[in-house]
Design an enzyme around this catalytic site. Sequence first.
Site, PDB file in Angstrom:
ATOM      1  CB  SER A 264      -1.443   0.049   0.809  1.00 39.71           C
ATOM      2  OG  SER A 264      -0.122   0.040   2.169  1.00 39.71           O
ATOM      3  CG  ASP A 265       1.337   5.784  -1.268  1.00 41.15           C
ATOM      4  OD1 ASP A 265       1.867   6.019  -0.486  1.00 41.15           O
ATOM      5  OD2 ASP A 265       0.852   6.815  -2.272  1.00 41.15           O
ATOM      6  CD1 TRP A 266       4.395   5.191   4.866  1.00 39.22           C
ATOM      7  CD2 TRP A 266       4.119   4.378   3.516  1.00 39.22           C
ATOM      8  NE1 TRP A 266       5.475   4.767   5.254  1.00 39.22           N
ATOM      9  CE2 TRP A 266       5.545   4.125   4.212  1.00 39.22           C
ATOM     10  CE3 TRP A 266       3.987   3.568   2.138  1.00 39.22           C
ATOM     11  CZ2 TRP A 266       6.524   3.372   3.637  1.00 39.22           C
ATOM     12  CZ3 TRP A 266       5.590   2.697   1.605  1.00 39.22           C
ATOM     13  CH2 TRP A 266       6.389   2.316   2.657  1.00 39.22           C
ATOM     14  CB  THR A 267      -2.334   6.827   5.344  1.00 45.75           C
ATOM     15  OG1 THR A 267      -2.411   7.269   4.480  1.00 45.75           O
ATOM     16  CG2 THR A 267      -1.130   6.324   6.564  1.00 45.75           C
ATOM     17  CB  SER A 268      -3.113   3.846   0.430  1.00 47.53           C
ATOM     18  OG  SER A 268      -2.660   2.995   0.116  1.00 47.53           O
TER      19      SER A 268
END
Length: 851
Positions: A264-268
């Site tokens: 994931s992207d950060w917090t995605s």
Amino acid sequence: MKNRNFLPALATSVLLLTSVAVSGQTAAESGYTASNAPRKVEIREQDRQRAAELVSRMTLSEKIAYISGLRSFYIRAVERLGIPEIRMADGPQGVRNNTRSTLYPCGMMTAATWNRDLALELGRSLARDCRARGVDILLGPGVNICRSPLCGRNFEYFGEDPYLTSETAVGYILGLQERGVMATIKHFALNNQEWSRHNASSDADERTMQEIYFPAFRKAVQQAGVGSVMDSYNLIWGVHASENRWLNVDVLRRQWGFEGIVMSDWTSTYSTAGIVRGGLDLEMPKGWYFNEEGILPLLESGVIHERDLDEKVCHILQTLSAFGFLDRQSRPTKVGEDDPASVQTALDIAREGIVLLKNDGDLLPLGTNGRTKGAKGRILVLGPNAEEVPHGGGSGSVTPFGTVSVYEGLKQTLGEKNVELLSEERLYASIDAAVRPDSLSACTGAGESGYRADYYLGLKPEGDVLHTRIEPTVEGSWGYGAPFEDMPDDGYSVSWEGFYKAPEQGLLRAVLSGDDGYRLFVNGRQIGGDWGRHALSSRTVFLPVEKDSLYHFRFEFFEAAGEARARLQLGLRRDDVLRDAARRASAIVYCGGFNADLEGEGFDRPFELPGSQTADLELLTGLNPRTVMVLHAGSAVDFRGWGDRVPAILMAWYPGQEGGRAVAEVLTGRVCPSGKLPVSMEQRWEDNPVFDSYYDRSKAVHKRVTYTEGVFVGYRGYDRNGVAPRYPFGYGLSYTTFSYSNLTVEPLGGSRVRVAFDVANTGKVDGREVAQVYVSDCEASVPRPEKELKHYAKVEIPRGKSVHVELELTDEAFGYYDVEAGKFVVEPGDFVISVGGNSADRPLRATVTLR
């Protein structure tokens, strides 16, 4: 309509098969052939077996923990099984995260070189930087297509064209992974705007995705063997990318054969069941949803199965095994952190990525002493980026060991006696400190010198005032403490109010900064700020003021957590100083455009330059017609008005730590410009093919952005709409001239075609030209672009000489994606091959028939 007796397109391409003849001698053209192609990392059967064996020995708790990040940028260790901790680092333009490292030019500038070898060397240099810091996985490259100039992260990417983007990305990845560092291609997929990125759904049809937005990802997998793919924040047809099984499993794994890590992207991430079933392997930066609280109930209820977790852990471990990470603890290499080879790469990319957009009257290059013909005096350097090396915000922020600004570069190149700096401090007379009340320059309006500061509990400066006092300036620096003993260290706000009476007509500059939120109101209207929770940031705004007019200032600030700092600096432009310096100068180099405050991750940026810069350029060109604009930005800007008055424009992008040296070398002719635009630059934002569909103007929380233009993005769209951009895709001037001749096209069987032609340097200096090959389908059963870039070669040609270029086009150059067939196909028939120096200037044309 063509006969739909299709030939299958194999979805493969030859990066470059070229020979170049210079004065009868044959030399290898830049590119990757069988003899010099870098090694592709592949997952072997032994890697799969090793991963499966390790997973069989892991407990359920270990599996759940392993698929979530640790300490923001790590994959955790499982010490009892000998699985080491793996370190990651952002980002595409250099190694970030608590380190100093080489700041390379932005991705758009790398693409503007049109040089595959430099993309390869960038990857190798980044790998050296990573290994020197014990970094195993780099979070780059970013390859999202530039759909609109407003996207805040365009500067990280490689332009509007899928072929150029793919070729640049493949070189970057091969170079990085060849040297033992895993690449992470991002952001998968359709992350073409930063506006509302967590809530906006990018809704493109399948053919458009496959032809425009997927090729760079597909080639990264199939040609470069990329180790990891990062999902994006946005939704695709209403499903977040991290939960989108069609995207992550059906397309990425089943169609393209990807066996690596999907992170994931950060917090995605947005739900546990969604990301478990959607094909995500690794949640970063921590287990918001991949944790026992979220997963165990789903296992117990049968919504998911333990084999789902096994598969994710296997994907991670088999990839780490293929890269050799399971057999060594990552540790720094003996290469120095400030590596001269990496610095040289940064300089080489900047030299070749600068695009000369305009050069009326051959104003450039400047003479050896910085003077133009018939002019006396020193060269004057000014503008907001004259002493700074600007970069984009977010992943573009790398802390280098040293930088060279344009001013420093010109001093080094021309000698200090030939260059004059008009600094921002010298240009703007400071009025930060409160002065005597009788001048009303900064007072409360009640006769007391200073600003009235009101302190509040809570994150909004409203309600009961806890403390009030008069302060001489708008400035607070409380670190991790509180302004008063009876106030908390976090969770408070402040407002400063005062009046300013302009002593004369002019331009007032306000520099705002804060950690956390801040904003400035003038006469009740907000004119700037960054009202959110964040580390220290700053914004610069300009306000035209009239003599003797009174202006009410209110500066608001809130502290949420961590350090607390806030400041407002005011300065009135000294037009007398500006006029005097401009009239004396032999030439003016104005360094403007954007920076990290105006263009970066998490927000879109304006099309127009700041009004202060257009006002500066209007004034300067009226005083001295020998004015050069050095433009820093990640994509197109509004050239209207100022672009017509300025005789010479250099597109310098965000040029990295050595950018000022490269700009100086181009300005003075020590380097002949050879960069070409990887994007079209429109006359007006309204001309862009996506203007009517870029934003969802509805009031719905979940936004829908429909890609109504389909495959007609960038130059494809301008061709279709009959609107000529100001500067076309592939455009770039030189200090020499080139001519094209002797085009031949030779069918090689199937859908393979050899294209050959000559390029001559007809000017007075040695130079490099980017020869571009476009393909047009004469008659198609589906709407197709008028032309599409399908090959290019950057060739170095001495003055008075010519080169012979041969390129091979494969099936992919002629095919389109057939949704019904679920694959790329080639329709037999006639195709036009056109060759030239940019998408609008293709003097050579020939027709080839595929049967």
